[in-house]
Design an enzyme around this catalytic site. Structure first.
Site, PDB file in Angstrom:
ATOM      1  NE  ARG A 141     -55.792  17.640 -74.424  1.00 16.86           N
ATOM      2  CZ  ARG A 141     -57.127  17.142 -75.213  1.00 16.86           C
ATOM      3  NH1 ARG A 141     -58.054  17.436 -74.515  1.00 16.86           N
ATOM      4  NH2 ARG A 141     -56.827  16.851 -76.187  1.00 16.86           N
TER       5      ARG A 141
ATOM      6  CG  HIS B  75     -54.563  18.578 -80.785  1.00 18.75           C
ATOM      7  ND1 HIS B  75     -54.063  17.548 -80.085  1.00 18.75           N
ATOM      8  CD2 HIS B  75     -56.021  18.280 -80.551  1.00 18.75           C
ATOM      9  CE1 HIS B  75     -54.943  16.663 -79.658  1.00 18.75           C
ATOM     10  NE2 HIS B  75     -56.016  17.253 -80.024  1.00 18.75           N
TER      11      HIS B  75
ATOM     12  CD  GLN C  49     -58.094  15.610 -83.681  1.00 15.98           C
ATOM     13  OE1 GLN C  49     -58.187  15.261 -82.463  1.00 15.98           O
ATOM     14  NE2 GLN C  49     -58.548  14.832 -84.462  1.00 15.98           N
TER      15      GLN C  49
ATOM     16  CG  ASP D 182     -61.285  22.997 -82.835  1.00 20.25           C
ATOM     17  OD1 ASP D 182     -62.240  22.305 -82.241  1.00 20.25           O
ATOM     18  OD2 ASP D 182     -60.238  23.048 -82.374  1.00 20.25           O
TER      19      ASP D 182
ATOM     20  CB  CYS E  82     -60.212  17.892 -83.600  1.00 23.47           C
ATOM     21  SG  CYS E  82     -60.734  19.273 -82.509  1.00 23.47           S
TER      22      CYS E  82
ATOM     23  NE  ARG F 283     -56.159  11.957 -81.424  1.00 21.65           N
ATOM     24  CZ  ARG F 283     -56.550  12.845 -80.447  1.00 21.65           C
ATOM     25  NH1 ARG F 283     -57.602  13.480 -80.368  1.00 21.65           N
ATOM     26  NH2 ARG F 283     -55.519  13.229 -79.566  1.00 21.65           N
TER      27      ARG F 283
HETATM   28  N1   CP Z   1     -59.915  15.692 -80.134  1.00 28.62           N
HETATM   29  C1   CP Z   1     -59.434  15.885 -78.793  1.00 28.62           C
HETATM   30  O1   CP Z   1     -58.360  15.956 -78.332  1.00 28.62           O
HETATM   31  O2   CP Z   1     -60.320  15.431 -77.958  1.00 28.62           O
HETATM   32  P1   CP Z   1     -60.378  15.503 -76.469  1.00 28.62           P
HETATM   33  O3   CP Z   1     -60.151  17.074 -75.938  1.00 28.62           O
HETATM   34  O4   CP Z   1     -61.638  14.710 -76.041  1.00 28.62           O
HETATM   35  O5   CP Z   1     -59.145  14.424 -76.039  1.00 28.62           O
HETATM   36  N1  NVA Z   2     -59.192  23.758 -80.228  1.00 33.49           N
HETATM   37  C1  NVA Z   2     -59.773  22.851 -79.056  1.00 33.49           C
HETATM   38  C2  NVA Z   2     -59.314  21.661 -79.361  1.00 33.49           C
HETATM   39  C3  NVA Z   2     -60.002  20.523 -78.493  1.00 33.49           C
HETATM   40  C4  NVA Z   2     -59.571  18.918 -78.843  1.00 33.49           C
HETATM   41  C5  NVA Z   2     -59.139  23.272 -77.705  1.00 33.49           C
HETATM   42  O1  NVA Z   2     -57.954  23.373 -77.328  1.00 33.49           O
HETATM   43  O2  NVA Z   2     -60.082  23.207 -76.714  1.00 33.49           O
END
Ligand code: CP
Ligand code: NVA
Length: 309
Positions: free
Chosen positions: A108, A135, A138, A226, A265, A293
Site C-alpha cells: 500500500r 484499489h 477492494q 467513499d 469501502c 475483503r
Molecule cells: N477499505 C480499506 O482499504 O480499508 P483500510 O484502509 O482500513 O485498509
Molecule cells: N479513497 C480512500 C480509500 C481508503 C480505503 C483513500 O485512498 O484514502
C-alpha cells in the site's frame, strides 16, 4: 513472469469472475471454523506474504493477514517508517531482497509509479493494496458482495457519488471487464482519471459523468461512495463544500431501485459522504463488504500465485 495485480485488468474479466466464484465456494466451505484455521486444502501452505504499508490500514492489513493464514501460509508486515524504505533504500532493492525471502508482496503506497517500479524488479507477485490511482482488491470484495446478494453483474447499473478517486477508478475498470454501467455523480474539478472510463467504454460499458446527483442514482442497482478526503490529501473546506450535494441521503437512495444496495469501502465519515440512516440502514452491505475483503484477498493471492485462472 510473476502474476502482478496492480489493476483489475492485469487479471482480466474471466479471472475476476473465477476469483468471485472461488471466494464464494471457499467462504461456504469454512463456515463454523475458527477464523484463523486453514481451509481444508491449505493451498498456500509454506508460503509467506510480505505486506508493506506506507499508509494507514485496518481492513487491508487484517484481511490479507487472515487470508494467507486461511490459505495455510503466513505473513509479515513492514511499515514504511521502520523498514529501510523509510530511510531511503530504493523500491528496486527492496523488491530484489524480498523476492529472495518471501513468496509474494502486497504493498500500500501513494504514487502508483512506486508499485510499477516494484514490479520491474520483483521476481515474485506484487499485489496493489491501494495506491493514489487504484484499489483493485477492494473492488473484488465489492463485486463478491453484490453477487452474493443476488445481483447479476452484466448490465447492472452502478452509481458513484462524490470524489473521483482511486476506488472509483477500480470500479470503472471492473465495469469494462464485467460489462456493467457506472453513472458518476461528481462535482466539477474532482473528475476521475479519464483513461479508466475510456478503457471501460472501449470494452462496451456505459460510463457517464454527471454533475446531478439525482441523475446519477436514478434506477441504480448499486450506490457507492467513499471518503471525500483520501489518505495523503489535505483537508480542504472548499472540497467538502463542493461534495455536499453528493452526500448519500435517504432521499437520493429513494431514486435508486427499491432493491438497490449501498456500498462503502470504509473508513466512513457519517454526516459527510453518507448519512447514518443510509450507511447503517437496511440497504447497506458494508459489514459483508468488509468481511469479504478476506475472501476476496484469498482469491487474489491464489490467482497471483498461479492456483486460480
Ligand atoms: N477499505 C480499506 O482499504 O480499508 P483500510 O484502509 O482500513 O485498509
Ligand atoms: N479513497 C480512500 C480509500 C481508503 C480505503 C483513500 O485512498 O484514502
Amino acid at each position: 513472469m510473476p502474476r502482478h495485480f496492480l489493476n483489475l485488468s492485469d487479471a482480466g474479466g474471466d479471472a475476476i469472475a473465477a476469483m468471485i466464484a472461488d471466494a464464494i465456494d471457499r467462504k461456504a466451505a469454512r463456515i463454523g471454523k475458527p477464523r484463523g484455521a486453514a481451509d481444508a486444502d491449505a493451498p498456500l501452505a509454506g508460503h509467506t506474504l510480505a505486506m508493506i504499508f506506507e499508509k494507514n490500514s485496518t481492513r487491508t492489513r487484517v484481511s490479507f493477514d487472515m487470508a494467507i493464514r486461511q490459505l495455510g501460509g503466513t505473513s509479515l508486515i513492514l511499515d514504511g517508517a521502520t523498514s529501510q524504505l523509510g530511510r531511503g533504500e530504493s523500491i528496486a532493492d527492496t523488491a530484489r531482497v524480498l523476492s529472495r525471502m518471501v513468496d509474494a508482496i502486497m504493498i500500500r503506497t501513494d504514487d502508483h509509479a512506486k508499485i510499477e517500479e516494484m514490479t520491474r524488479h520483483a521476481t515474485v507477485p506484487v499485489v496493489n493494496g491501494l495506491t493514489d490511482l487504484s484499489h483493485p482488491c477492494q473492488i473484488v470484495a465489492d463485486l463478491l458482495t453484490v453477487v452474493e446478494h443476488g445481483l447479476a453483474l452484466p448490465g447492472s447499473q452502478w452509481a458513484w457519488l462524490g470524489d473521483g478517486n482511486n476506488v472509483l477508478h477500480s470500479i470503472i475498470e471492473a465495469a469494462g471487464l464485467l460489462k456493467f454501467d457506472v453513472r458518476v455523480g461528481v462535482p466539477e474539478g474532482y473528475d476521475p482519471d479519464p483513461t479508466f472510463a475510456e478503457a471501460a467504454r472501449a470494452a462496451g460499458a456505459n460510463i457517464t459523468l454527471t454533475r446531478d446527483a439525482a441523475e446519477a442514482v436514478k434506477g441504480a442497482d448499486v450506490v457507492v461512495t467513499d471518503t471525500w478526503i483520501s489518505m495523503g490529501q489535505a483537508h480542504a473546506e472548499e472540497k467538502l463544500a463542493a461534495m455536499m450535494p453528493y452526500q448519500v441521503t435517504p432521499a437520493l437512495m429513494a431514486l435508486a431501485k427499491p432493491t438497490a444496495k449501498f456500498l462503502h469501502c470504509l473508513p466512513a465519515h457519517r454526516g459527510e459522504e453518507v448519512v447514518a440512516d443510509v450507511i447503517d440502514g437496511p440497504q447497506s452491505l458494508i459489514w459483508d463488504e468488509a468481511e469479504n475483503r478476506i475472501h476476496a484477498q484469498k482469491s487474489v493471492l491464489l490467482w497471483a500465485l498461479g492456483r486460480l485462472d
